[in-house]
Design a protein around this motif. Structure first.
Motif, PDB file in Angstrom:
ATOM      1  N   THR A   1     106.851  71.767 108.185  1.00 15.98           N
ATOM      2  CA  THR A   1     107.331  73.036 107.892  1.00 15.98           C
ATOM      3  C   THR A   1     108.285  73.491 109.022  1.00 15.98           C
ATOM      4  N   ALA A   2     107.611  73.340 110.227  1.00 19.86           N
ATOM      5  CA  ALA A   2     108.310  73.777 111.196  1.00 19.86           C
ATOM      6  C   ALA A   2     109.696  73.196 111.647  1.00 19.86           C
ATOM      7  N   LYS A   3     109.559  71.782 111.440  1.00 17.73           N
ATOM      8  CA  LYS A   3     110.670  70.963 111.548  1.00 17.73           C
ATOM      9  C   LYS A   3     112.048  71.268 110.351  1.00 17.73           C
ATOM     10  N   ALA A   4     111.368  71.471 109.300  1.00 18.97           N
ATOM     11  CA  ALA A   4     112.195  72.041 108.151  1.00 18.97           C
ATOM     12  C   ALA A   4     112.711  73.323 108.574  1.00 18.97           C
ATOM     13  N   ARG A   5     112.279  74.182 109.285  1.00 18.06           N
ATOM     14  CA  ARG A   5     112.731  75.273 109.738  1.00 18.06           C
ATOM     15  C   ARG A   5     113.566  75.341 110.798  1.00 18.06           C
ATOM     16  N   GLY A   6     113.991  74.266 111.387  1.00 18.73           N
ATOM     17  CA  GLY A   6     114.728  74.090 112.612  1.00 18.73           C
ATOM     18  C   GLY A   6     114.068  74.183 113.869  1.00 18.73           C
ATOM     19  N   ALA A   7     112.943  74.226 113.864  1.00 22.22           N
ATOM     20  CA  ALA A   7     112.079  74.423 115.098  1.00 22.22           C
ATOM     21  C   ALA A   7     112.263  73.189 116.032  1.00 22.22           C
ATOM     22  N   GLU A   8     112.345  73.093 117.298  1.00 20.15           N
ATOM     23  CA  GLU A   8     112.218  71.800 118.178  1.00 20.15           C
ATOM     24  C   GLU A   8     110.777  71.746 118.513  1.00 20.15           C
ATOM     25  N   CYS A   9     109.888  72.613 118.595  1.00 23.45           N
ATOM     26  CA  CYS A   9     108.278  72.550 118.852  1.00 23.45           C
ATOM     27  C   CYS A   9     107.643  73.687 118.299  1.00 23.45           C
ATOM     28  N   VAL A  10     106.269  73.302 118.273  1.00 22.95           N
ATOM     29  CA  VAL A  10     105.299  74.205 117.858  1.00 22.95           C
ATOM     30  C   VAL A  10     104.530  74.659 118.969  1.00 22.95           C
ATOM     31  N   ARG A  11     104.128  75.832 118.978  1.00 20.14           N
ATOM     32  CA  ARG A  11     103.175  76.362 119.907  1.00 20.14           C
ATOM     33  C   ARG A  11     101.866  77.052 119.334  1.00 20.14           C
ATOM     34  N   THR A  12     100.817  76.932 120.021  1.00 20.90           N
ATOM     35  CA  THR A  12      99.554  77.631 119.102  1.00 20.90           C
ATOM     36  C   THR A  12      98.708  77.779 120.279  1.00 20.90           C
ATOM     37  N   ASP A  13      97.602  78.464 119.960  1.00 16.05           N
ATOM     38  CA  ASP A  13      96.334  78.706 121.234  1.00 16.05           C
ATOM     39  C   ASP A  13      95.335  78.769 120.311  1.00 16.05           C
ATOM     40  N   THR A  14      94.182  78.379 121.183  1.00 18.30           N
ATOM     41  CA  THR A  14      92.692  78.663 120.837  1.00 18.30           C
ATOM     42  C   THR A  14      91.808  79.114 121.724  1.00 18.30           C
ATOM     43  N   HIS A  15      90.753  79.194 121.324  1.00 24.61           N
ATOM     44  CA  HIS A  15      89.573  79.782 122.699  1.00 24.61           C
ATOM     45  C   HIS A  15      89.207  78.479 123.347  1.00 24.61           C
ATOM     46  N   ARG A  16      88.844  78.954 124.541  1.00 23.05           N
ATOM     47  CA  ARG A  16      88.625  77.792 125.340  1.00 23.05           C
ATOM     48  C   ARG A  16      87.255  77.110 124.916  1.00 23.05           C
ATOM     49  N   LYS A  17      86.439  77.578 124.168  1.00 22.00           N
ATOM     50  CA  LYS A  17      85.192  77.073 123.977  1.00 22.00           C
ATOM     51  C   LYS A  17      85.277  76.189 122.453  1.00 22.00           C
ATOM     52  N   ASN A  18      86.666  76.545 121.743  1.00 23.72           N
ATOM     53  CA  ASN A  18      86.532  76.102 120.384  1.00 23.72           C
ATOM     54  C   ASN A  18      87.088  74.454 120.646  1.00 23.72           C
ATOM     55  N   LYS A  19      86.177  73.723 121.057  1.00 24.10           N
ATOM     56  CA  LYS A  19      86.410  72.316 121.272  1.00 24.10           C
ATOM     57  C   LYS A  19      86.594  71.374 120.025  1.00 24.10           C
ATOM     58  N   ALA A  20      86.311  71.939 119.059  1.00 25.17           N
ATOM     59  CA  ALA A  20      86.716  71.301 117.470  1.00 25.17           C
ATOM     60  C   ALA A  20      88.286  71.277 117.468  1.00 25.17           C
ATOM     61  N   MET A  21      88.958  72.743 117.811  1.00 21.20           N
ATOM     62  CA  MET A  21      90.289  72.914 117.576  1.00 21.20           C
ATOM     63  C   MET A  21      90.984  72.261 118.624  1.00 21.20           C
ATOM     64  N   GLN A  22      90.388  71.942 119.827  1.00 21.61           N
ATOM     65  CA  GLN A  22      91.178  71.504 120.878  1.00 21.61           C
ATOM     66  C   GLN A  22      91.313  70.071 120.488  1.00 21.61           C
ATOM     67  N   LYS A  23      90.232  69.556 120.150  1.00 16.94           N
ATOM     68  CA  LYS A  23      90.291  67.904 119.754  1.00 16.94           C
ATOM     69  C   LYS A  23      91.364  67.772 118.681  1.00 16.94           C
ATOM     70  N   LEU A  24      91.239  68.412 117.763  1.00 20.14           N
ATOM     71  CA  LEU A  24      92.167  68.503 116.583  1.00 20.14           C
ATOM     72  C   LEU A  24      93.720  68.373 117.249  1.00 20.14           C
ATOM     73  N   LEU A  25      94.003  69.211 117.874  1.00 26.28           N
ATOM     74  CA  LEU A  25      95.314  69.476 118.354  1.00 26.28           C
ATOM     75  C   LEU A  25      95.795  68.272 119.269  1.00 26.28           C
ATOM     76  N   LYS A  26      94.949  67.780 120.228  1.00 24.14           N
ATOM     77  CA  LYS A  26      95.221  66.740 121.088  1.00 24.14           C
ATOM     78  C   LYS A  26      95.399  65.427 119.990  1.00 24.14           C
ATOM     79  N   ARG A  27      94.500  65.349 119.315  1.00 19.40           N
ATOM     80  CA  ARG A  27      94.519  64.046 118.182  1.00 19.40           C
ATOM     81  C   ARG A  27      95.931  64.092 117.610  1.00 19.40           C
ATOM     82  N   LYS A  28      96.757  65.297 117.427  1.00 18.94           N
ATOM     83  CA  LYS A  28      97.626  65.303 116.616  1.00 18.94           C
ATOM     84  C   LYS A  28      98.759  65.544 117.413  1.00 18.94           C
TER      85      LYS A  28
END
Length: 420
Positions: A367-394
């Motif tokens: 969706t971001a690419k279709a909007r012409g974005a060159e990158c995607v940025r996001t944030d999560t809590h330092r203890k939210n390991k599940a989200m951090q693993k997901l982001l790194k995996r992707k």
């Protein structure tokens, strides 16, 4: 020892074994039993005593052939093996034993209805079978044993890891292998193999080895005595994943609509409870509220991820600059130009561990690419390991720390970025 030395030589002196023989690392001799007969007809077989079908190989040519072979061993530690359907089943451990304990093997290839039992009693050290079936002769079985033992000899293969990581070496089957191209007939190479994270690749391969053994050879898996804590953890992980829901219906992504809000808020409550259980101080107040999602939907920034007709998750993607991201500390953003911000993302509890969260990130990136974005940025809590693993995996990369202004108890967040 065979009646068909030319056929066996054509196989055993080619490719890897052939090159090893030329270098003097191994020596493979295919000896014609018929050369040791004591009659003009070069007869090697005769009718069986007691009657019956077929003929039996005679003891004399076999013994004379063996005596000649043994006269040239020069004190080597030898083992005479008869390839027989009545033998002990052959496996990788037997190959390792033969490699380790002997430096000279004599493989006897029978034919017809077998060989004279007296030769077996007097001259054979052990009988080996490559399976519960019968062949027309022992040559195929002997070539299999010769190949499997010789490849374990130091120097035959380029590196010891060529065989220590393979099926059966340590009681498990080998992991799947892939090569170019990256996508073939719509099937892609697993993403973990493309990211250059050697530790993640090693873990994935070990997990796949255990998983394959469980599926393809449950008898082998039952005999496994797992002592390594990492292996035990991986097996528990596999069993847990298999107890989860399997995706059997189409997964899609569409702009969220007002009627989705009740389902979205149900998922928010589930996510809040999950984070609380894992002691993550995120979404533990009133945020995000129903009004926040109503505004996201009105602005066209909220997306519903569906499983069949059911809302299974959501994410919000905005092109508006995130003011808090300008004050990043302990690092910096690497992307330049237009970016989209990914936030407020969650899936229904029932879909955790199904792979749907990975698909949701893919939808957000597309969706971001279709909007012409060159990158995607996001944030999560330092203890939210599940989200951090997901982001790194992707493919998202940690860039530093930011503060969010959403009325949270703990505003500190880790910032991630992915170049598209």
């Amino acid at each position: 020892m065979t009646l068909f030395p030319d056929t066996m030589n054509a196989v055993l002196h080619e490719s890897i074994l052939g090159r090893a023989a030329k270098k003097g690392i191994i020596e493979v001799n295919c000896v014609q039993i018929r050369d040791y007969t004591e009659n003009k007809q070069c007869q090697v077989d005769d009718y069986p005593y007691g009657g019956g079908w077929g003929c039996v190989m005679m003891a004399q040519p076999l013994k004379s052939c063996l005596d000649d072979i043994m006269s040239t061993t020069k004190g080597r530690k030898s083992r005479v093996i008869y390839m027989s359907p009545q033998g002990k089943p052959y496996d990788q451990q037997t190959a390792r034993r033969l490699r380790d304990e002997y430096d000279h093997l004599v493989l006897v290839c029978g034919h017809y209805e077998g060989i004279d039992e007296r030769f077996i009693e007097q001259c054979v050290d052990e009988e080996i079978s490559i399976g519960d079936f019968v062949l027309t002769g022992g040559e195929i079985a002997a070539m299999a044993v010769a190949d499997s033992v010789c490849r374990l000899v130091p120097g035959v293969l380029s590196d010891e890891e060529c065989f220590t990581g393979e099926s059966h070496w340590d009681g498990v089957l080998e992991y799947p292998q892939y090569t170019r191209p990256e996508v073939w007939e719509g099937r892609a190479v697993p993403e973990v193999l493309l990211q250059g994270n050697h530790a993640a690749v090693d873990e994935w391969r070990r997990k796949k080895s255990l998983e394959r053994t469980m599926d393809k050879r449950p008898d082998m898996f039952e005999r496994l005595e797992l002592t390594d804590k990492k292996d035990i953890k991986l097996v528990e992980q596999i069993k847990k994943e298999r107890s989860r829901m399997k995706l059997t219906q189409p997964v899609g992504c569409r702009p969220a609509v007002g009627s989705d809000i009740d389902d979205i808020m149900l998922i928010v409550r589930q996510a809040r409870n999950y984070l609380k259980k894992h002691r993550v101080d995120q979404w533990q107040g009133e945020y995000p509220t129903q009004n926040v999602f109503a505004a996201d939907i009105a602005n066209g920034e909220c997306y519903a991820v569906t499983y069949g007709e059911r809302l299974a998750g959501f994410f919000c993607l905005t092109e508006a600059p995130e003011s808090g991201y300008d004050k990043i500390t302990d690092g910096k953003w690497h992307g330049e130009g237009k970016y989209c911000t990914l936030h407020r993302i969650a899936i229904e509890a029932q879909f955790r561990g199904t792979g749907l969260s990975d698909m949701m990130i893919d939808f957000a990136d597309e969706t971001a690419k279709a909007r012409g974005a060159e990158c995607v940025r996001t944030d999560t809590h330092r203890k939210n390991k599940a989200m951090q693993k997901l982001l790194k995996r992707k493919g998202y990369v940690y860039r530093g720390n930011v503060l969010v202004d959403e009325g949270e108890h703990d505003p500190a967040r880790q910032a991630f970025e992915k170049k598209l």
